[in-house]
Design a protein around this motif. Structure first.
Motif, PDB file in Angstrom:
ATOM      1  N   ASP A  60      -3.867  40.734 -31.683  1.00  0.00           N
ATOM      2  CA  ASP A  60      -3.725  40.376 -30.767  1.00  0.00           C
ATOM      3  C   ASP A  60      -1.982  40.748 -29.980  1.00  0.00           C
ATOM      4  N   THR A  75     -15.908  34.754 -29.650  1.00  0.00           N
ATOM      5  CA  THR A  75     -15.387  35.814 -29.343  1.00  0.00           C
ATOM      6  C   THR A  75     -16.164  37.246 -29.771  1.00  0.00           C
ATOM      7  N   ARG A 116     -12.857  42.066 -26.008  1.00  0.00           N
ATOM      8  CA  ARG A 116     -11.756  41.809 -27.047  1.00  0.00           C
ATOM      9  C   ARG A 116     -11.017  42.845 -26.026  1.00  0.00           C
ATOM     10  N   CYS A 139      -1.801  39.652 -25.835  1.00  0.00           N
ATOM     11  CA  CYS A 139      -2.493  39.643 -25.001  1.00  0.00           C
ATOM     12  C   CYS A 139      -2.638  38.009 -25.836  1.00  0.00           C
ATOM     13  N   ARG A 152      -7.123  35.503 -24.398  1.00  0.00           N
ATOM     14  CA  ARG A 152      -8.502  36.828 -24.324  1.00  0.00           C
ATOM     15  C   ARG A 152      -9.391  35.941 -22.703  1.00  0.00           C
TER      16      ARG A 152
END
Length: 648
Positions: free
Chosen positions: A155, A460, A533, A540, A543
């Motif tokens: 990420d 997630t 996502r 990122c 999240r």
């Protein structure tokens, strides 16, 4: 907010329009310059003592472990720091979580998968004093840990296997960087080396293919290989690379200084371009070809500050230098080759105030859903203050002392008493003290910044998919290699150019872990997109965690859910004809515990009524398989429950 892909188009459009305008008005076809760039002076504010007087810029020290009143409660140094803060506010920590909750929490947290029914039962029944620590070590040694931990770093690395923008062309070897991250985390590569290789592996260890491969971190962001102006492409890539290194490694928003001095932090525009100069000779760009790693090239062009951040307006010459804000001693790298290696070593030196703090905070966030600093990629003056500053420094200094081992850090955190607290109020009405303490903590610390209880959090999208496959005995464990492409809805395929999503032929590949699912920049896999996502256009750090009707509809009606529910139902039915035994097996698979009496009764009643309902349908197949289909429906319902998609 404008969606990120459109932002990119707008940025490129204005850059090209600006260049076209000045080319048109310049008789020589060149943009106007303010004067000889070599002689222009850089004007920037001096760095003052006040600028450096911020918690994150102070040297990392090893603070004394505080004294606490309830000394017997604290098992680790982490507990002492947290308990000291709680006691200062008159708050008592919650009770310890039960073993079913702990085994489920540990598995999801450390490997991104639930325990099997057998693994959960074994832990719950094991009353040996070292059972918990033994399980922690076992999970950290599992290859699943590296696959799970890699997602957080990918990420940050804005990893994808395509370029982005209009054509979104495939990068054939991008998956090799993803596999490198998994190997590095699995082997517990020291974090300082982990960072050094990603910034300058080719310079530090030129004969090490792994070190060279790691530099893909710097160029994993979006790119437009088919753009006509190669200088513009280089400019955008260098700026994006510099911003990423600043935010990911140091948690400072250097990107804000591309066009002007930073509005809040003491980072001038010249500081940004000096940092960028470390990478200036590292991009070997070719038309219509993706750049995969950093490669030092012969380039006699001096590095320059770009006026107003425009590549057509070069300003004064700048030389590679460490940011002045973090370089009170005015250390400087030597000129010539190896400058990125010098930067990498400077970033990971034991006296750097940010690098260790930043990664400790990121790992803490992985286990508690929120970091000790809630702005994980911004430790500047506008950042949130740490909830436990001494604990942050304690763990940062200990991380360095323990050879920058991330597995040491994970182990230390999850072995703490703080990590093993309940996330719910006491269910026992007779426990009046526990209820009273819980309510007091809730009233005085509603956001749980002081960590009086464990924070519940949603899984997630990748974890939900992987967990669904595991509980139905469907997960394919093959590691590494190019990303697989499972089937997509026909309406989505129509939005792609021809050949952009060629379904992987082997159906078994479609059941692999989500980290290996092909990552297309312009099209997130629908199941993952539904569960927040991020796009891969920028790093990122945290999240989103939304709650939408589409998520429930996806878990009820997606093809993935239907297939998994059928396989799970068959596994549950295979334990025998007894409904109570079937219900027990289902609960152990999904929730790592036995059902309560009320839950068991409700499940049996549902199966009975649902079987009758299905048998009443005028469809021969349903009548013959009504009992199995009812179990499939029960599985679908429980997979959609908060008890499955949340970690307690």
């Amino acid at each position: 907010m404008i969606p990120r892909p459109i932002e990119h188009y707008i940025r490129w459009f204005f850059a090209i329009s600006y260049a076209t305008f000045f080319t048109a008005i310049s008789p020589a076809g060149e943009p106007p310059t303010i004067g000889p760039a070599e002689t222009q002076m850089i004007e920037e504010p001096e760095i003052s003592k006040y600028d450096r007087d911020h918690w994150s810029f102070m040297p990392i020290t090893a603070p004394p472990i505080p004294q606490v009143d309830d000394f017997s409660w604290a098992k680790t140094s982490i507990d002492r720091f947290v308990l000291a803060s709680l006691e200062s506010e008159g708050i008592r920590p919650a009770d310890a979580a039960n073993r079913s909750t702990l085994v489920r929490r540990l598995y999801w947290d450390l490997i991104g998968l639930p325990p099997t029914a057998e693994q959960a039962r074994q832990f719950v029944q094991d009353d040996s004093p070292n059972a918990y620590d033994r399980l922690v070590d076992e999970l950290l040694a599992s290859p699943h840990h590296a696959q799970h931990a890699a997602l957080a770093w990918l990420d940050l690395a804005r990893f994808a296997e395509t370029d982005g923008f209009e054509h979104d062309k495939i990068r054939p070897s991008a998956w090799r960087y993803r596999d490198w991250v998994i190997r590095a985390l699995g082997n517990d590569l020291p974090y300082d080396t982990f960072i050094q290789w990603q910034i300058a592996g080719d310079e530090l260890e030129p004969d090490n293919e792994e070190a060279q491969l790691a530099t893909a971190f710097c160029v994993s962001g979006p790119d437009m290989p088919d753009i006509n102006l190669i200088d513009e492409r280089r400019h955008v890539l260098l700026n994006e690379m510099t911003s990423t290194v600043g935010s990911v490694v140091m948690a400072l928003q250097f990107g804000c200084a591309q066009c002007h001095d930073h509005k809040y932090d003491a980072i001038s525009q010249a500081d940004f371009y000096r940092l960028r100069a470390f990478f200036d000779r590292s991009l070997n760009l070719k038309q219509n070809k993706s750049v995969t790693t950093l490669t030092s090239i012969q380039n006699d062009r001096p590095s320059r500050l770009m006026n107003r951040g425009d590549f057509r307006s070069p300003g004064p010459v700048v030389h590679a230098a460490y940011p002045r804000l973090l370089n009170a001693n005015s250390d400087s790298p030597s000129d010539g080759a190896g400058q990125r290696a010098a930067l990498a070593k400077w970033l990971t030196s034991s006296d750097h105030p940010l690098t260790a703090r930043v990664i400790v905070n990121r790992v803490w966030q992985q286990h508690f859903g929120r970091g000790l600093v809630t702005t994980p990629s911004d430790f500047g003056v506008m950042s949130d203050e740490p909830s436990h500053p001494e604990l942050l420094d304690h763990l940062a200094s200990e991380l360095i002392a323990n050879d920058w081992s991330l597995k040491w850090l994970h182990r230390t955190i999850v072995r703490s008493q703080v990590y093993q607290l309940c996330s719910r109020p006491p269910a026992d009405a007779a426990n009046s003290d526990g209820v009273s303490h819980w309510q007091h903590a809730l009233e005085n610390d509603p956001e749980n910044r002081l960590l009086a209880r464990y924070p519940r959090r949603r899984l997630t999208g990748e974890a939900i998919r992987d967990g669904m496959l595991l509980v139905s005995d469907s997960l394919e464990s093959t590691m590494g290699g190019p990303g697989f492409k499972p089937p997509l809805p026909a309406e989505l395929l129509k939005t792609l150019l021809k050949g952009q999503w060629k379904i992987t032929e082997d159906p078994a590949e479609h059941q692999r872990r989500s980290v290996y699912l092909f990552a297309r920049r312009n099209l997130r896999y629908p199941f993952f997109a539904t569960f927040d996502r991020p796009s891969a256009d920028q790093p990122c750090a945290c999240r989103n965690e939304s709650t939408t009707a589409v998520q429930s509809l996806t878990l009820f009606n997606s093809q993935t859910s239907l297939d998994v529910s059928e396989r799970l139902a068959d596994r549950v039915l295979s334990v025998g004809p007894s409904r109570p035994e079937q219900i027990d097996e289902l609960f152990w698979r999904l929730f790592a515990r036995s059902p309560g009496e009320k839950e068991r009764t409700m499940a049996i009643d549902f199966l009975r009524s649902q079987t009758v309902l299905i048998e009443s349908q005028d469809i021969d197949y349903q009548k013959r398989h009504a009992s199995r289909l009812a179990m499939v429906d029960l599985c679908r319902g429980l997979l959609n429950s908060n008890a499955f998609v949340y970690i307690d």
